[in-house]
Write a protein that holds these residues in place. Structure first.
Motif, PDB file in Angstrom:
ATOM      1  N   ALA A 284       2.798  -2.253   4.871  1.00 24.65           N
ATOM      2  CA  ALA A 284       2.149  -0.981   5.188  1.00 24.65           C
ATOM      3  C   ALA A 284       2.908   0.183   4.570  1.00 24.65           C
ATOM      4  O   ALA A 284       2.320   1.222   4.242  1.00 24.65           O
ATOM      5  CB  ALA A 284       2.048  -0.796   6.700  1.00 24.65           C
ATOM      6  N   CYS A 285       4.220   0.003   4.388  1.00 21.62           N
ATOM      7  CA  CYS A 285       5.067   1.037   3.790  1.00 21.62           C
ATOM      8  C   CYS A 285       5.152   0.907   2.268  1.00 21.62           C
ATOM      9  O   CYS A 285       5.959   1.597   1.620  1.00 21.62           O
ATOM     10  CB  CYS A 285       6.471   0.973   4.389  1.00 21.62           C
ATOM     11  SG  CYS A 285       6.544   1.385   6.148  1.00 21.62           S
ATOM     12  N   GLY A 286       4.343   0.014   1.685  1.00 18.77           N
ATOM     13  CA  GLY A 286       4.327  -0.138   0.237  1.00 18.77           C
ATOM     14  C   GLY A 286       5.472  -0.953  -0.313  1.00 18.77           C
ATOM     15  O   GLY A 286       5.839  -0.809  -1.486  1.00 18.77           O
ATOM     16  N   ILE A 287       6.043  -1.826   0.505  1.00 19.34           N
ATOM     17  CA  ILE A 287       7.208  -2.624   0.106  1.00 19.34           C
ATOM     18  C   ILE A 287       6.783  -4.074  -0.102  1.00 19.34           C
ATOM     19  O   ILE A 287       6.194  -4.687   0.801  1.00 19.34           O
ATOM     20  CB  ILE A 287       8.300  -2.568   1.183  1.00 19.34           C
ATOM     21  CG1 ILE A 287       8.752  -1.116   1.397  1.00 19.34           C
ATOM     22  CG2 ILE A 287       9.490  -3.448   0.816  1.00 19.34           C
ATOM     23  CD1 ILE A 287       9.535  -0.918   2.665  1.00 19.34           C
ATOM     24  N   PRO A 288       7.059  -4.656  -1.269  1.00 22.60           N
ATOM     25  CA  PRO A 288       6.763  -6.076  -1.474  1.00 22.60           C
ATOM     26  C   PRO A 288       7.630  -6.939  -0.576  1.00 22.60           C
ATOM     27  O   PRO A 288       8.709  -6.517  -0.144  1.00 22.60           O
ATOM     28  CB  PRO A 288       7.088  -6.293  -2.960  1.00 22.60           C
ATOM     29  CG  PRO A 288       8.028  -5.202  -3.318  1.00 22.60           C
ATOM     30  CD  PRO A 288       7.675  -4.032  -2.458  1.00 22.60           C
ATOM     31  N   VAL A 289       7.162  -8.156  -0.289  1.00 19.62           N
ATOM     32  CA  VAL A 289       7.863  -8.988   0.682  1.00 19.62           C
ATOM     33  C   VAL A 289       8.069 -10.406   0.160  1.00 19.62           C
ATOM     34  O   VAL A 289       7.320 -10.906  -0.680  1.00 19.62           O
ATOM     35  CB  VAL A 289       7.089  -9.041   2.016  1.00 19.62           C
ATOM     36  CG1 VAL A 289       7.063  -7.667   2.681  1.00 19.62           C
ATOM     37  CG2 VAL A 289       5.668  -9.573   1.831  1.00 19.62           C
TER      38      VAL A 289
END
Length: 370
Positions: A284-289
């Motif tokens: 949701a914060c635009g961070i890949p996981v």
């Protein structure tokens, strides 16, 4: 759903984990939709404090320190009858019996949230034969509970939700948070947020980070959390070529600011996870996981587009995955954008709230019919 629902949730364990976070986001979403929400919780707990900040939630103080604690059962009964509740839901296993008995006495349908692949044997043997239903956060956990005797018609998947108004990219705070934590602004920061325990895979993940750091001097790590493996983790960090590139910070009740410091977030669990809330918050914060290919974790990402799955406990595989994403800024940007879209479509509060309403309509009709 046209009519406002009157719903009671029972959550008396003073827990700050994923189950409590799920309850907070779900009750907020249902209140947003105009429903009347009451929660039986333990005064003074972190959960109570969080819910107290929402004036739309009616709170009742109680705790099931034992299965049939009379005072807690009276409180649940009062919460049900005060507004003429349409249904009651127990959030933690220790709340099941007291909640279920009172609901039956009041003639109100009850369901139990089950958030992990674990249920006391006596509860499993008896609960599987009763009419109460289970709500689980993933299809993987639904399969697990079905294998243990719960009829498929009595288990229902409702994903954890996330408030995308609160969890979103925050470029403005990135420099401030990194400076506060002692992280260079131009570093590639890989994060772990959660309990520092063996089943979370923190030990092999720390070795994998050290591998990635040895290959790329820009890679740094942010560890946010506490747990039983802290000392062992610290030993691994001290053995690294550049231990100062690991930043350890204790758990914080408000994790929002820390996501802005990250370029990549990992959930390297080596034991079955029912979901993986931090993964949807990060996306949701635009961070890949990156997540272990185990349990319900694959359901929390758009595999290959917003995140990648890695074999649990495989140090070399985790080291390569960290290295590949750290080396490619364009890939991280594209994955981050895909993650935001994926979460808004599947896990946003309003989306999950609407799914709950749809499920509740048919579930209540089935109870009336029975």
């Amino acid at each position: 759903m046209r009519d406002a629902l009157r719903l009671v949730f029972v959550a008396t364990l003073p827990d700050v984990g994923g189950a409590a976070a799920h309850l907070v986001s779900l009750t907020s979403a249902l209140a947003d939709a105009g429903h009347q929400i009451s929660v039986v919780a333990q005064a003074g707990s972190a959960l109570w404090g969080t819910l107290q900040a929402d004036p739309r939630i009616t709170l009742h103080d109680a705790a099931f320190t034992s299965t049939y604690r009379a005072s807690a059962m009276r409180t649940v009964r009062r919460a049900i009858t005060q507004r003429g509740a349409d249904a009651v839901f127990a959030t933690f296993e220790r709340d099941y019996w007291g909640t279920g008995v009172v609901a039956t006495q009041c003639g109100v349908p009850a369901a139990f949230f089950l958030h992990h692949a674990g249920l006391k044997r006596v509860n499993r043997l008896i609960l599987t034969r009763l009419r109460w239903d289970f709500i689980v956060p993933s299809h993987d956990l639904r399969a697990w509970i079905t294998d243990r005797g719960v009829a498929p018609s009595r288990s229902h998947v409702l994903y954890n939700s996330v408030d995308t108004g609160a969890f979103h990219p925050n470029v403005a705070s990135r420099a401030t948070v990194r400076t506060t934590l002692g992280l260079p602004y131009d570093a590639i920061v890989v994060g772990f947020i959660g309990r520092l325990e063996r089943n979370k895979g923190v030990i092999p993940f720390a070795h994998a980070l050290n591998q990635a750091m040895a290959r790329d001097s820009r890679v740094h790590a942010l560890w946010l959390g506490s747990g039983l493996c802290e000392h062992e983790l610290d030993d691994i960090i001290r053995s690294a070529d550049a231990p100062e590139r690991h930043v350890r910070h204790p758990w914080a009740d408000d994790v929002h600011p820390y996501y802005s410091a990250l370029d990549l977030l990992a959930l390297p669990s080596t034991k079955r996870e029912s979901f993986g809330r931090v993964l949807i918050e990060a996306q949701a914060c635009g961070i890949p996981v990156l997540g272990s290919d185990i349990g319900g974790i694959p359901e929390t990402m758009d595999v290959g587009r917003s995140g990648r799955l890695v074999a649990p406990g495989d140090i070399d595989a985790w080291g390569r995955a960290i290295g590949e994403l750290s080396a490619d800024g364009t890939l991280r940007t594209n994955m981050g954008a895909a993650g935001m879209s994926f979460v808004r479509e599947r896990f946003d509060n309003a989306t999950v709230g609407a799914q709950f309403e749809s499920w509740f309509s048919s579930w209540r009709a089935s109870h009336r019919g029975g």
